[in-house]
Design a protein around this motif. Structure first.
Motif, PDB file in Angstrom:
ATOM      1  N   LYS A  12      28.161  -9.785  29.723  1.00 25.65           N
ATOM      2  CA  LYS A  12      29.614  -9.673  29.926  1.00 25.65           C
ATOM      3  C   LYS A  12      30.185  -8.531  29.097  1.00 25.65           C
ATOM      4  N   ASP A  13      29.597  -8.262  27.944  1.00 26.77           N
ATOM      5  CA  ASP A  13      30.091  -7.193  27.084  1.00 26.77           C
ATOM      6  C   ASP A  13      29.581  -5.845  27.577  1.00 26.77           C
ATOM      7  N   GLN A  47      32.643  -3.616  16.561  1.00 26.54           N
ATOM      8  CA  GLN A  47      32.671  -5.018  16.981  1.00 26.54           C
ATOM      9  C   GLN A  47      32.018  -5.194  18.347  1.00 26.54           C
ATOM     10  N   GLU A  48      32.243  -4.257  19.265  1.00 27.10           N
ATOM     11  CA  GLU A  48      31.614  -4.319  20.582  1.00 27.10           C
ATOM     12  C   GLU A  48      30.092  -4.261  20.466  1.00 27.10           C
ATOM     13  N   LEU A  49      29.586  -3.410  19.585  1.00 29.21           N
ATOM     14  CA  LEU A  49      28.136  -3.316  19.376  1.00 29.21           C
ATOM     15  C   LEU A  49      27.576  -4.620  18.812  1.00 29.21           C
ATOM     16  N   LYS A  50      28.298  -5.212  17.863  1.00 30.28           N
ATOM     17  CA  LYS A  50      27.862  -6.495  17.290  1.00 30.28           C
ATOM     18  C   LYS A  50      27.886  -7.594  18.344  1.00 30.28           C
ATOM     19  N   ASP A  51      28.944  -7.627  19.148  1.00 32.87           N
ATOM     20  CA  ASP A  51      29.048  -8.641  20.201  1.00 32.87           C
ATOM     21  C   ASP A  51      27.920  -8.501  21.220  1.00 32.87           C
ATOM     22  N   GLN A  55      24.909 -11.141  22.079  1.00 30.84           N
ATOM     23  CA  GLN A  55      24.665 -11.590  23.443  1.00 30.84           C
ATOM     24  C   GLN A  55      23.223 -11.286  23.871  1.00 30.84           C
ATOM     25  N   PHE A  56      22.727 -10.114  23.492  1.00 25.65           N
ATOM     26  CA  PHE A  56      21.356  -9.739  23.829  1.00 25.65           C
ATOM     27  C   PHE A  56      20.358 -10.697  23.182  1.00 25.65           C
ATOM     28  N   ILE A  57      20.573 -11.002  21.911  1.00 25.64           N
ATOM     29  CA  ILE A  57      19.680 -11.931  21.201  1.00 25.64           C
ATOM     30  C   ILE A  57      19.685 -13.296  21.879  1.00 25.64           C
ATOM     31  N   THR A  58      20.859 -13.770  22.235  1.00 27.64           N
ATOM     32  CA  THR A  58      20.974 -15.078  22.881  1.00 27.64           C
ATOM     33  C   THR A  58      20.284 -15.084  24.245  1.00 27.64           C
TER      34      THR A  58
END
Length: 66
Positions: A12-13, A47-51, A55-58
């Motif tokens: 989604k991000d 913040q977008e990179l962290k989000d 999401q990628f890890i999950t």
């Protein structure tokens, strides 16, 4: 193309490009996500990179709850 049919995750991000913020990273050797934001836009991109990373890890299952 239907990525879900291929079993590929949909994120989604989104990641946006910002030449001013990304330009110094290779020269300094410090990833943008680890730098102190110097502007509101820089803060948003960090913040977008962290989000996206979360999401990628999950979605990839790299870290699984035990």
């Amino acid at each position: 193309m239907h990525y879900q049919k291929l079993g590929l995750p949909i994120f989604k991000d989104k990641l946006r490009d910002n030449k001013n913020i990304y330009a110094d990273a290779p020269e300094r050797g410090i990833p943008v996500v680890l730098t102190k934001p110097s502007s509101p836009t820089h803060k948003e991109i960090v913040q977008e990179l962290k989000d996206f990373a979360d999401q990628f890890i999950t979605k990839s299952g790299i870290l699984k709850n035990e």
